[in-house]
Design a protein around this motif. Structure first.
Motif, mmCIF file in Angstrom:
data_model
loop_
_atom_site.group_PDB
_atom_site.id
_atom_site.type_symbol
_atom_site.label_atom_id
_atom_site.label_comp_id
_atom_site.label_asym_id
_atom_site.label_seq_id
_atom_site.Cartn_x
_atom_site.Cartn_y
_atom_site.Cartn_z
ATOM 1 N N GLY A 105 87.094 51.142 8.861
ATOM 2 C CA GLY A 105 86.636 50.093 9.765
ATOM 3 C C GLY A 105 85.265 49.575 9.374
ATOM 4 N N PHE A 106 84.371 50.483 8.957
ATOM 5 C CA PHE A 106 83.047 50.059 8.498
ATOM 6 C C PHE A 106 83.155 49.209 7.238
ATOM 7 C CE2 PHE A 106 79.371 50.916 5.735
ATOM 8 C CZ PHE A 106 78.400 50.251 6.476
ATOM 9 N N MET A 107 83.986 49.636 6.291
ATOM 10 C CA MET A 107 84.152 48.851 5.067
ATOM 11 C C MET A 107 84.679 47.454 5.384
ATOM 12 S SD MET A 107 83.369 50.003 2.134
ATOM 13 C CE MET A 107 83.072 51.467 1.222
ATOM 14 N N TYR A 108 85.635 47.374 6.312
ATOM 15 C CA TYR A 108 86.198 46.062 6.651
ATOM 16 C C TYR A 108 85.162 45.209 7.377
ATOM 17 C CZ TYR A 108 89.808 42.648 7.527
ATOM 18 O OH TYR A 108 90.540 41.490 7.525
ATOM 19 N N SER A 109 84.266 45.834 8.134
ATOM 20 C CA SER A 109 83.246 45.057 8.837
ATOM 21 C C SER A 109 82.238 44.444 7.866
ATOM 22 C CB SER A 109 82.518 45.931 9.855
ATOM 23 O OG SER A 109 81.653 46.843 9.214
ATOM 24 N N LEU A 110 82.109 44.986 6.682
ATOM 25 C CA LEU A 110 81.197 44.418 5.683
ATOM 26 C C LEU A 110 81.688 43.092 5.122
ATOM 27 C CD1 LEU A 110 80.165 47.603 3.677
ATOM 28 C CD2 LEU A 110 78.825 46.361 5.369
ATOM 29 N N THR A 111 82.959 42.756 5.341
ATOM 30 C CA THR A 111 83.521 41.505 4.833
ATOM 31 C C THR A 111 83.292 40.341 5.779
ATOM 32 O OG1 THR A 111 85.689 41.991 5.794
ATOM 33 C CG2 THR A 111 85.305 42.731 3.530
ATOM 34 N N ASP A 112 82.456 40.528 6.812
ATOM 35 C CA ASP A 112 82.087 39.489 7.779
ATOM 36 C C ASP A 112 83.256 39.017 8.633
ATOM 37 O OD1 ASP A 112 79.435 39.545 7.028
ATOM 38 O OD2 ASP A 112 79.708 38.009 5.478
ATOM 39 N N HIS A 113 84.171 39.903 8.943
ATOM 40 C CA HIS A 113 85.213 39.597 9.914
ATOM 41 C C HIS A 113 84.738 40.039 11.292
ATOM 42 C CE1 HIS A 113 87.780 39.174 6.334
ATOM 43 N NE2 HIS A 113 88.478 38.356 7.104
ATOM 44 N N SER A 114 85.518 39.732 12.309
ATOM 45 C CA SER A 114 85.097 40.040 13.676
ATOM 46 C C SER A 114 85.107 41.546 13.924
ATOM 47 C CB SER A 114 86.026 39.351 14.676
ATOM 48 O OG SER A 114 87.292 39.970 14.670
ATOM 49 N N VAL A 115 84.334 41.936 14.928
ATOM 50 C CA VAL A 115 84.246 43.345 15.300
ATOM 51 C C VAL A 115 85.593 43.838 15.808
ATOM 52 C CG1 VAL A 115 83.121 44.968 16.870
ATOM 53 C CG2 VAL A 115 81.800 43.165 15.799
ATOM 54 N N LEU A 117 88.636 42.774 14.958
ATOM 55 C CA LEU A 117 89.550 42.969 13.836
ATOM 56 C C LEU A 117 89.168 44.209 13.028
ATOM 57 C CD1 LEU A 117 91.970 41.892 12.300
ATOM 58 C CD2 LEU A 117 90.422 40.463 10.986
ATOM 59 N N SER A 118 87.878 44.423 12.808
ATOM 60 C CA SER A 118 87.428 45.615 12.086
ATOM 61 C C SER A 118 87.786 46.884 12.849
ATOM 62 C CB SER A 118 85.913 45.563 11.861
ATOM 63 O OG SER A 118 85.562 44.442 11.108
ATOM 64 N N GLY A 120 90.289 47.172 14.953
ATOM 65 C CA GLY A 120 91.748 47.314 14.866
ATOM 66 C C GLY A 120 92.189 47.908 13.535
ATOM 67 N N ILE A 121 91.569 47.456 12.456
ATOM 68 C CA ILE A 121 91.882 48.009 11.134
ATOM 69 C C ILE A 121 91.518 49.487 11.085
ATOM 70 C CG2 ILE A 121 91.230 47.927 8.679
ATOM 71 C CD1 ILE A 121 93.021 45.633 9.386
ATOM 72 N N GLY A 122 90.329 49.829 11.569
ATOM 73 C CA GLY A 122 89.905 51.227 11.590
ATOM 74 C C GLY A 122 90.819 52.080 12.456
ATOM 75 N N LEU A 123 91.216 51.561 13.608
ATOM 76 C CA LEU A 123 92.106 52.307 14.503
ATOM 77 C C LEU A 123 93.479 52.505 13.880
ATOM 78 C CD1 LEU A 123 92.342 53.606 17.294
ATOM 79 C CD2 LEU A 123 93.177 51.404 18.137
ATOM 80 N N SER A 124 93.993 51.507 13.195
ATOM 81 C CA SER A 124 95.307 51.669 12.558
ATOM 82 C C SER A 124 95.249 52.696 11.422
ATOM 83 C CB SER A 124 95.822 50.320 12.048
ATOM 84 O OG SER A 124 94.998 49.820 11.036
#
Length: 142
Positions: A105-115, A117-118, A120-124
């Motif tokens: 989730g932290f890695m995905y948040s570095l791509t400037d997407h919404s919190v 969505l990040s 949700g990705i981390g939770l999945s």
């Protein structure tokens, strides 16, 4: 009759490779429990810096991001590898889920997407990791 004088071992510096191996042996820590988190922490930090860079020039902020995120990931992974056998299988699977889900989730948040969505990705990733590790721990239990 001549006898050989006892030879003294030179004092080893604690940060030398031999000194570190002696320290690990003294505390009953296998070397792979240190080597794997160290390598994965370096890779995690480098990839975090690469994502944050986004094709632009490198900066000291990205270096700090790489060092802090890599060191924190390596520390958490070392702690989990070191003490996971003291946990029940359910808690062990949850700990792995938190580590993998939080890091992804932290890695995905570095791509400037919404919190959202990040998160949700981390939770999945966390749910998938918990299911897989829980199954593995129960099927390979003694």
């Amino acid at each position: 009759m001549a006898t050989q004088a006892p030879t003294r071992q030179p004092a080893r510096h604690p940060l030398s490779p031999q000194g570190l191996l002696e320290l690990l042996e003294r505390h009953h820590i296998p070397p792979h429990i240190v080597a794997v988190p160290l390598l994965l922490g370096i890779l995690y930090g480098v990839y975090a810096s690469y994502i944050a860079r986004g094709g632009g020039p490198a900066s000291f902020g990205q270096l700090a991001l790489a060092l802090i995120s890599g060191a924190l990931f390596a520390l958490l992974l070392f702690a989990l590898l070191r003490w996971q056998h003291r946990l029940m299988p359910e808690l062990r699977a949850a700990a792995w889920g938190v580590l993998v889900g939080g890091s992804m989730g932290f890695m995905y948040s570095l791509t400037d997407h919404s919190v959202l969505l990040s998160s949700g990705i981390g939770l999945s990733f966390a749910v998938g990791t918990v299911i897989v590790t829980f199954y593995a721990f129960y099927t390979h239990a003694p």
